[in-house]
Design an enzyme around this catalytic site. Structure first.
Site, mmCIF file in Angstrom:
data_model
loop_
_atom_site.group_PDB
_atom_site.id
_atom_site.type_symbol
_atom_site.label_atom_id
_atom_site.label_comp_id
_atom_site.label_asym_id
_atom_site.label_seq_id
_atom_site.Cartn_x
_atom_site.Cartn_y
_atom_site.Cartn_z
ATOM 1 N N LYS A 32 -4.540 8.269 -3.325
ATOM 2 C CA LYS A 32 -3.299 8.960 -2.768
ATOM 3 C C LYS A 32 -2.965 9.928 -3.734
ATOM 4 O O LYS A 32 -1.809 9.980 -4.248
ATOM 5 C CB LYS A 32 -2.385 7.831 -2.357
ATOM 6 C CG LYS A 32 -2.529 6.858 -1.377
ATOM 7 C CD LYS A 32 -2.379 7.493 0.032
ATOM 8 C CE LYS A 32 -0.921 7.930 0.292
ATOM 9 N NZ LYS A 32 -0.614 8.725 1.435
ATOM 10 N N ASP B 60 -10.387 -6.360 2.115
ATOM 11 C CA ASP B 60 -9.972 -7.423 3.186
ATOM 12 C C ASP B 60 -10.089 -6.885 4.515
ATOM 13 O O ASP B 60 -10.247 -7.682 5.445
ATOM 14 C CB ASP B 60 -8.805 -7.973 2.702
ATOM 15 C CG ASP B 60 -8.527 -8.885 1.644
ATOM 16 O OD1 ASP B 60 -9.631 -9.039 1.142
ATOM 17 O OD2 ASP B 60 -7.655 -9.476 1.333
ATOM 18 N N ASP C 122 -4.819 5.766 2.970
ATOM 19 C CA ASP C 122 -4.386 5.468 4.096
ATOM 20 C C ASP C 122 -5.355 5.962 5.299
ATOM 21 O O ASP C 122 -5.563 5.267 6.505
ATOM 22 C CB ASP C 122 -3.043 6.198 4.606
ATOM 23 C CG ASP C 122 -2.667 7.538 3.946
ATOM 24 O OD1 ASP C 122 -3.684 8.112 3.495
ATOM 25 O OD2 ASP C 122 -1.685 7.983 4.355
ATOM 26 N N TYR D 248 -1.664 -4.002 -11.012
ATOM 27 C CA TYR D 248 -1.835 -5.549 -11.221
ATOM 28 C C TYR D 248 -1.570 -5.731 -12.636
ATOM 29 O O TYR D 248 -1.481 -6.795 -12.922
ATOM 30 C CB TYR D 248 -3.342 -5.940 -10.558
ATOM 31 C CG TYR D 248 -3.361 -6.009 -9.182
ATOM 32 C CD1 TYR D 248 -1.972 -5.691 -8.277
ATOM 33 C CD2 TYR D 248 -4.460 -6.497 -8.529
ATOM 34 C CE1 TYR D 248 -2.288 -5.812 -6.955
ATOM 35 C CE2 TYR D 248 -4.823 -6.465 -7.159
ATOM 36 C CZ TYR D 248 -3.585 -6.352 -6.477
ATOM 37 O OH TYR D 248 -3.732 -6.033 -4.939
ATOM 38 N N ASP E 286 -8.160 -3.914 -2.954
ATOM 39 C CA ASP E 286 -8.000 -5.284 -2.537
ATOM 40 C C ASP E 286 -7.598 -5.228 -1.137
ATOM 41 O O ASP E 286 -8.181 -6.013 -0.293
ATOM 42 C CB ASP E 286 -6.739 -5.713 -3.261
ATOM 43 C CG ASP E 286 -6.458 -7.257 -3.253
ATOM 44 O OD1 ASP E 286 -7.042 -7.848 -2.315
ATOM 45 O OD2 ASP E 286 -5.539 -7.712 -3.968
#
Length: 366
Positions: A192, A253, A225, A141, A249
């Site tokens: 990852k 959620d 994942d 970001y 993020d």
């Protein structure tokens, strides 16, 4: 000494849910000796409409000076055509970056009364109590280079850069390990590393810090994942999940829906304590968005904002007893069968935003 709290209601349902938190603050001032001065300013689209920018320098300085900041939400289709650096969300990103709020705490707790409101089976989510520690001021970001470039012949390319340093990783990992010691003593670090160098660095540096300072805490490395899959398969295996800005993020959620509604999840974004004064920059906010489709209808769920206030009381104002009372008041109100539309089920009483806030306040005062 009087403490200071800055309210940034923002956009959409933000002002509606923030107003319910202010009711609680005023009650605490009147009945619990909470000595706090409350002020308000604009953020996001509301600031754009008045000042032309999503966060003014003056509002930023008020936030910097305050002992804590409580916000509602930002954004909406009205400002969607703006460049990214002029959109409402840019104001929030600037607030996080300039106050160096590097550690985002996002609890995901399934209240007993809401176990049937989750899209997962009751036995999968009942008793869920996990905590995300998300790095908030680095990663994709904020990394550079970034942007969209014209390659000619009708081709364009979008670029965002994922970047982390050792110090950025260590400081947020330290928060996760410290919090785990006060909970169930387990940290899952999600990245990852199998396909991303930044993920490999993250894994190696978290392990180094763990071995040097937190060997007593159980550490598990998990691919992001796989973490997403495990959150749906068996979420109660997790205690503290440490992760970067982007994955945090997304995963937090996802976890929100395990609890029944995005309208139930609070968050705290914390910076480093000043070594001399002990003051710690802090921003508290619900993790739901501005929900423009229901803005102004008086049906938004204020629980996430009220629970964010509870985190504020605990972390910024050292009022743990009041935080416990407020969280218990929310839980009891839900157990009473009082629900906003997002968490309503057959047999419960459906109420609006203000009525939900009043019900929680009544329980708090009981």
């Amino acid at each position: 000494m009087t403490k200071t709290l800055l309210i940034l209601p923002g956009d959409g349902i933000g002002p509606e849910v923030a107003a319910e938190a202010v009711k609680i603050v005023n009650w605490l001032r009147a009945h619990r000796g909470f000595d706090v001065a409350v002020s308000e300013d604009l953020l996001g689209g509301a600031s754009i409409d008045v000042h032309g920018v999503p966060l003014t320098d003056a509002a930023l300085e008020k936030a910097r000076a305050a002992d804590a900041v409580l916000m509602g939400s930002v954004g909406g289709p009205k400002w969607a055509g703006q460049p990214y650096d002029k959109r409402p969300e840019a104001g929030l990103l600037r607030l996080r970056k300039d106050l160096d709020l590097f550690a985002n705490l996002r609890p995901a707790i399934c209240f007993p009364a809401l176990a049937d409101s989750s899209t997962l089976k009751r036995e999968v989510v009942e008793g869920l109590d996990l905590l995300f520690v998300r790095e908030l001021t680095g990663g994709v970001y904020f990394g550079t280079p970034r942007g969209i470039e014209d390659l000619g012949n009708g081709e364009r390319r979008g670029v965002n850069t994922q970047v982390y340093t050792t110090s950025e990783i260590h400081r947020v990992a330290r928060v996760a390990f410290e919090l785990a010691r006060k909970r169930r003593n387990t940290v899952h670090s999600a990245e990852k590393h199998n396909v991303m160098e930044s993920g490999l660095l993250w894994k190696e540096e978290v392990q180094k810090l763990h071995d040097a300072e937190y060997a007593d805490v159980r550490l598990e490395h998990i691919l992001a994942d796989n973490c997403a899959m495990q959150l749906v398969r068996a979420p109660k295996q997790f205690d503290v999940i440490l992760t970067d800005n982007l994955f945090g993020d997304i995963l937090s959620d996802q976890a929100a829906m395990l609890t029944g509604s995005l309208g139930m999840l609070p968050s705290a974004s914390l910076g480093a304590k000043d070594p001399v004064t002990g003051k710690q920059p802090a921003l508290y906010e619900p993790i739901h968005g501005s929900a423009p489709d229901i803005a102004g209808k008086g049906v938004a769920n204020p629980c996430a904002t009220i629970l964010s206030l509870a985190m504020c009381l605990r972390f910024s104002f050292d009022r743990g007893e009041d935080a416990d009372r407020l969280e218990a008041a929310v839980a009891q109100t839900l157990a009473d069968g009082i629900r906003t539309p997002d968490i309503w089920v057959e047999g419960c009483r459906k109420v609006g935003t203000a009525e939900m806030g009043d019900a929680i306040l009544k329980r708090l005062a009981a």
